[in-house]
Motif scaffolding. Sequence first.
Motif, PDB file in Angstrom:
ATOM      1  N   UNK A   1      87.033  67.588  34.687  1.00 28.15           N
ATOM      2  CA  UNK A   1      85.914  68.499  34.932  1.00 28.15           C
ATOM      3  C   UNK A   1      86.396  69.931  34.783  1.00 28.15           C
ATOM      4  N   UNK A   2      85.593  70.753  34.105  1.00 29.11           N
ATOM      5  CA  UNK A   2      85.826  72.188  34.030  1.00 29.11           C
ATOM      6  C   UNK A   2      84.666  72.880  34.739  1.00 29.11           C
ATOM      7  N   UNK A   3      84.678  74.184  34.761  1.00 28.23           N
ATOM      8  CA  UNK A   3      83.604  74.900  35.452  1.00 28.23           C
ATOM      9  C   UNK A   3      82.241  74.656  34.825  1.00 28.23           C
ATOM     10  N   UNK A   4      82.211  74.385  33.513  1.00 26.07           N
ATOM     11  CA  UNK A   4      80.925  74.309  32.828  1.00 26.07           C
ATOM     12  C   UNK A   4      80.621  72.928  32.257  1.00 26.07           C
ATOM     13  N   UNK A   5      81.622  72.139  31.968  1.00 26.67           N
ATOM     14  CA  UNK A   5      81.392  70.832  31.366  1.00 26.67           C
ATOM     15  C   UNK A   5      82.503  69.875  31.741  1.00 26.67           C
ATOM     16  N   UNK A   6      82.690  68.880  30.911  1.00 24.67           N
ATOM     17  CA  UNK A   6      83.736  67.888  31.141  1.00 24.67           C
ATOM     18  C   UNK A   6      84.204  67.369  29.790  1.00 24.67           C
ATOM     19  N   UNK A   7      85.356  66.710  29.788  1.00 27.86           N
ATOM     20  CA  UNK A   7      85.837  66.078  28.567  1.00 27.86           C
ATOM     21  C   UNK A   7      86.728  64.908  28.943  1.00 27.86           C
ATOM     22  N   UNK A   8      86.995  64.063  27.958  1.00 26.24           N
ATOM     23  CA  UNK A   8      87.877  62.917  28.174  1.00 26.24           C
ATOM     24  C   UNK A   8      89.007  62.961  27.157  1.00 26.24           C
ATOM     25  N   UNK A   9      90.138  62.393  27.552  1.00 24.67           N
ATOM     26  CA  UNK A   9      91.310  62.267  26.694  1.00 24.67           C
ATOM     27  C   UNK A   9      91.666  60.798  26.590  1.00 24.67           C
ATOM     28  N   UNK A  10      91.798  60.278  25.380  1.00 26.00           N
ATOM     29  CA  UNK A  10      92.267  58.906  25.204  1.00 26.00           C
ATOM     30  C   UNK A  10      93.705  58.787  25.681  1.00 26.00           C
ATOM     31  N   UNK A  11      93.984  57.857  26.567  1.00 32.89           N
ATOM     32  CA  UNK A  11      95.321  57.764  27.155  1.00 32.89           C
ATOM     33  C   UNK A  11      96.362  57.314  26.137  1.00 32.89           C
ATOM     34  N   UNK A  12      95.920  56.621  25.103  1.00 31.09           N
ATOM     35  CA  UNK A  12      96.861  56.152  24.083  1.00 31.09           C
ATOM     36  C   UNK A  12      96.920  57.092  22.886  1.00 31.09           C
ATOM     37  N   UNK A  13      95.753  57.492  22.398  1.00 32.61           N
ATOM     38  CA  UNK A  13      95.727  58.280  21.160  1.00 32.61           C
ATOM     39  C   UNK A  13      95.558  59.777  21.387  1.00 32.61           C
ATOM     40  N   UNK A  14      95.274  60.197  22.628  1.00 31.29           N
ATOM     41  CA  UNK A  14      95.100  61.616  22.904  1.00 31.29           C
ATOM     42  C   UNK A  14      93.830  62.217  22.331  1.00 31.29           C
ATOM     43  N   UNK A  15      92.890  61.390  21.899  1.00 32.70           N
ATOM     44  CA  UNK A  15      91.651  61.889  21.301  1.00 32.70           C
ATOM     45  C   UNK A  15      90.795  62.586  22.347  1.00 32.70           C
ATOM     46  N   UNK A  16      90.337  63.787  22.004  1.00 35.52           N
ATOM     47  CA  UNK A  16      89.535  64.597  22.919  1.00 35.52           C
ATOM     48  C   UNK A  16      88.059  64.406  22.609  1.00 35.52           C
ATOM     49  N   UNK A  17      87.274  64.104  23.622  1.00 32.62           N
ATOM     50  CA  UNK A  17      85.821  63.973  23.486  1.00 32.62           C
ATOM     51  C   UNK A  17      85.155  64.893  24.493  1.00 32.62           C
ATOM     52  N   UNK A  18      84.363  65.826  23.998  1.00 32.99           N
ATOM     53  CA  UNK A  18      83.642  66.740  24.890  1.00 32.99           C
ATOM     54  C   UNK A  18      82.440  66.022  25.482  1.00 32.99           C
ATOM     55  N   UNK A  19      82.211  66.260  26.760  1.00 37.55           N
ATOM     56  CA  UNK A  19      81.069  65.667  27.461  1.00 37.55           C
ATOM     57  C   UNK A  19      80.213  66.830  27.948  1.00 37.55           C
ATOM     58  N   UNK A  20      79.080  67.042  27.307  1.00 40.18           N
ATOM     59  CA  UNK A  20      78.293  68.237  27.586  1.00 40.18           C
ATOM     60  C   UNK A  20      76.810  67.935  27.442  1.00 40.18           C
ATOM     61  N   UNK A  21      76.017  68.943  27.658  1.00 38.57           N
ATOM     62  CA  UNK A  21      74.571  68.803  27.494  1.00 38.57           C
ATOM     63  C   UNK A  21      74.218  68.493  26.050  1.00 38.57           C
ATOM     64  N   UNK A  22      74.957  69.070  25.111  1.00 41.29           N
ATOM     65  CA  UNK A  22      74.724  68.779  23.693  1.00 41.29           C
ATOM     66  C   UNK A  22      75.008  67.309  23.395  1.00 41.29           C
ATOM     67  N   UNK A  23      75.968  66.722  24.114  1.00 39.44           N
ATOM     68  CA  UNK A  23      76.329  65.314  23.909  1.00 39.44           C
ATOM     69  C   UNK A  23      75.463  64.367  24.723  1.00 39.44           C
ATOM     70  N   UNK A  24      74.504  64.881  25.484  1.00 40.50           N
ATOM     71  CA  UNK A  24      73.582  63.999  26.181  1.00 40.50           C
ATOM     72  C   UNK A  24      73.493  64.192  27.676  1.00 40.50           C
ATOM     73  N   UNK A  25      74.359  65.030  28.272  1.00 38.67           N
ATOM     74  CA  UNK A  25      74.242  65.287  29.703  1.00 38.67           C
ATOM     75  C   UNK A  25      72.942  66.034  29.989  1.00 38.67           C
TER      76      UNK A  25
END
Length: 766
Positions: free
Chosen positions: A50-74
């Motif tokens: 969690x950040x001040x404005x949104x959230x994101x996830x990191x793949x534990x194996x591949x390190x892939x970053x996925x933004x989790x935001x209002x644009x992505x459906x929040x």
Amino acid sequence: MKRLVILFYILQLVAANLKAQLAPIGQWREHMDYRSGKRVALADDKVYVATNFGAYSIGREDGEITRISKVAGLNDVGVRTLNYDAAGEKLVIAYNNSNLDVLYRNDVINIPDIFRSTVTGDKTIYNISFRNNKAYLSTGLGVIVVDLQKYEISNTFIIGNNGSNVKVNGFAADATRFYAATEEGLKVANQNAANLNDYRNWTTVSGTNGLPGGAVQQVFNINSTIVVQYFNTIYVSNAGNWQAVYNDSWRWESVNVSDAVILISEERFGWNERRVLSITSNGVINATIQNNNELRYPFHAVKSGGEIWIADFEKGLVKAEGNLFERYAVNSPYGPLDGEMFFFNNKLYVAGGSINDAWNYQFNGTGFFTFDGNEWKDYNRTNLSFMDTVFDVITIAVDPRDETIYAGSFGGGLLEFKSATQYKIYKQNSSLNVAIGDPNNYRVGGMAFDAANNLWISNFAGSNNFLVKKADGNWRAFRVPFLIQDNMVGAVLIDDADQKWIQVPQGNGLFVYNHGTSIDNAGDDRWKWFQTGRGSGNLPSNAVNCMVKDKDGFIWLGTDKGIAIIQCPGDVFTTNGCEAFQPVVQQDNFAGFLFENEDVRAIAVDAANRKWVGTRNGVWLISADGEKVLERFTAENSPLLSNAIIRIAIDPKTGEVYFSTFNGICSYRGGATKANENPDKVIVFPSPVPPSYNGNIGIRGLPENSIVKIVELNGRLVYQTRSLGGQAIWNGKDYRNQRVSSGVYMVLAKDEFGAEKQVGKIVFIK
């Protein structure tokens, strides 16, 4: 054979266009602050931050970053906290306004009941715990229980003394009892009590059996042992008695239990030391994670095996494994950016500084940023030590000759920046004047380059408050010849007649300046003060928030009482003069003054001369003449991050419209782009058009306002439209509103002289 030839031709076009794909028209992007980590949670294959404005996830194996935001459906922005329920495989996100989202696989389920509730009191969600498909929310009202199968509020425990609300900081359970860490102490109840929302079924155990009285900050269950945080001391329960097992004098940012250990994120004031401690339930330190270069401000930590994942306020997400540290950086700007925002040579420039409504500096050291469409770069005291005193950069300009950046600080003077080693800060070494009544403070309120590459600067509160740094490097200072409090001057706009329009802050209208035949000859200088009232400029309000020049050379002004247009800026100093007027807009069969009751904060002009207008109530797109509303975006009907708009900027090449809000920056790919006089470089996107695609098709790089035809290979007309600036939009349907068949379609464009030419092809694939 004919079908085979067409198929081969289509495949060749597919291959040629794979590298040229652009995002569809109408798509949103967000550019929020993902740099400051504040909360972290673990799933089997991901780490959530969690950040001040949104959230994101990191793949534990591949390190892939996925933004989790209002644009992505929040459904909201401004994350307060989050946690992951491993048993139910659900991520629960709580927002600052107490709205709640549950992410399960590919679905986002909104539970807005707390947010919408009219109940008075502190509805803030401070912590989230899980048990048996339920989320237990620690709030300022009490404990709110969410059924994660029915996605509804199932109970509320109002457990304050005498049935009052009490702030709950944490919640835990063992086999038979619930534990609530509250501001009144640790409260305990049997899980099988008939009515847990009755405060009389809860017992306060603080102040008994070795546990001190007063507020308790956290409570956890670690291997069936109840652990309590009481300020800077850890207590554990042993057969009903409480024993202090660990304490220290550092400031504790957070305490968490993960993978059967206690994790304390803490800071030692005055020593510039920060660390994360891993402690057993009997108070033994089994690991100290400390590295001031790799770990700056640890806020929260979780553990999995030998990995400790840390949400760090400066570094974002850091993984510590033994003595090894790995940082996962999400490219983004810092926080919301309040300053000027504009495009130059396909690059977005954003000033990150702040001033309040009274035009007082805020000591914001964010600096300024650039964005090339993919990567954000920041320029501030974090990576440029010489910017230590260049705070509150609110205005920015780029020299068109060599792209030297000029950053105007509201207190720290003017920065001339070529590179990290080639820079200069102008204060007393220039014509800049110190602010009246504020020694050693040099305030730049606005800047703009004219066609001759002279940089015009408003020097807020300076004795000579309007300056020019000429193209040859020499300076000249002017004093606005009107009595105005604190000599305050703000943003600068230069019109087609080389006249300077100067915002006068705090509801004082605007000035217009014409330097005559020569900058150095003050004898023919002319000034005018635009204010409300006929004969004085006819502004709808003296509170001018923004101004912009459109493609016709008209000056559009945004005020706290709507929009005004000056259609004759070249006649400002003639005998008859020139005054502003308010356009009448037609909307829903009602005609009225444009945004008569709206506080207009930002206006931007796109390639089709349409106006994007930002207010405290969202964004409007209006026609070129201002007489028709074409679009309306709000935080409720779109991914717009906030209805409170600060700035708007438009990429003329792609048509992407950027909105700066108090929740960060987001962008929308509009339909108008800059015209291209070389139709051999027309771009069609997407092309090929996949079978599942139902969005608009953009045809970009066309001549200005050209007539565009879509025809089959045999010449039969399918669709006809006119480009917005240099881009035409087609929904992929013919005049009967039927989606066209698979195949190849030709794009023909007719320019203003009537010459028609094939400029592109569109491929539809089944």
